[in-house]
Design an enzyme around this catalytic site. Structure first.
Site, PDB file in Angstrom:
ATOM      1  N   GLN A  94      -1.887  -3.651   3.497  1.00  0.00           N
ATOM      2  CA  GLN A  94      -1.918  -2.548   2.535  1.00  0.00           C
ATOM      3  C   GLN A  94      -1.808  -3.114   1.131  1.00  0.00           C
ATOM      4  OE1 GLN A  94       1.038   0.516   3.144  1.00  0.00           O
ATOM      5  NE2 GLN A  94       0.185   1.801   1.539  1.00  0.00           N
ATOM      6  N   SER A  95      -2.822  -2.839   0.297  1.00  0.00           N
ATOM      7  CA  SER A  95      -2.852  -3.399  -1.057  1.00  0.00           C
ATOM      8  C   SER A  95      -2.520  -2.372  -2.137  1.00  0.00           C
ATOM      9  CB  SER A  95      -4.221  -4.024  -1.338  1.00  0.00           C
ATOM     10  OG  SER A  95      -5.238  -3.054  -1.202  1.00  0.00           O
ATOM     11  N   VAL A  96      -2.554  -1.090  -1.797  1.00  0.00           N
ATOM     12  CA  VAL A  96      -2.185  -0.026  -2.741  1.00  0.00           C
ATOM     13  C   VAL A  96      -1.131   0.828  -2.051  1.00  0.00           C
ATOM     14  CG1 VAL A  96      -2.980   1.970  -4.075  1.00  0.00           C
ATOM     15  CG2 VAL A  96      -4.486  -0.014  -3.797  1.00  0.00           C
ATOM     16  N   HIS A 100      -3.871   5.578   2.611  1.00  0.00           N
ATOM     17  CA  HIS A 100      -5.325   5.742   2.581  1.00  0.00           C
ATOM     18  C   HIS A 100      -5.926   5.307   3.903  1.00  0.00           C
ATOM     19  CE1 HIS A 100      -4.381   1.754   0.930  1.00  0.00           C
ATOM     20  NE2 HIS A 100      -5.568   1.337   1.316  1.00  0.00           N
TER      21      HIS A 100
END
Length: 114
Positions: A94-96, A100
């Site tokens: 997960q980068s944000v 999502h």
């Protein structure tokens, strides 16, 4: 209160995005670094950080987002198949820090991923 992220700015229209779907609960837009010919992100308008942040109060939202993934896939012509991915946490990719769903398709996807 969750902090402001790239996705909250896209939902607020502070940052442009190629939006392919919107309703009262979520927004879907093309990923700027696609990992497949079709790569759309489905995000809740409510700033939920991750799948781990979901509570029983989010049950309707989470189910709705899955149905939006199906709608996006149909609208994108992914009748031969597609993948829905949710990354959770740093080790999960997960980068944000805003929940999502990735809708990926347009080619034969390999297994296992990553």
């Amino acid at each position: 209160m969750p902090r402001e992220t790239l996705f909250t700015k896209i939902v607020a229209r502070e940052i442009p995005a190629d939006i392919v779907y919107e309703d009262d609960l979520c927004l879907a837009f093309r990923d700027i670094a696609p990992q497949a010919p079709t790569h759309v992100l489905v995000v809740p308008k409510e700033p939920v950080e991750s799948i781990d942040s979901l509570t029983a109060d989010h049950q309707e939202l989470a189910g709705h987002m899955m149905l939006v993934c199906k709608k996006v896939a149909a609208a994108e012509g992914l009748s031969a198949g597609y993948r829905v991915v949710i990354n959770n946490g740093k080790d999960g990719g997960q980068s944000v820090d805003h929940l999502h769903f990735h809708v990926l398709g347009g080619k034969s996807l390999k297994w296992p991923p990553g």
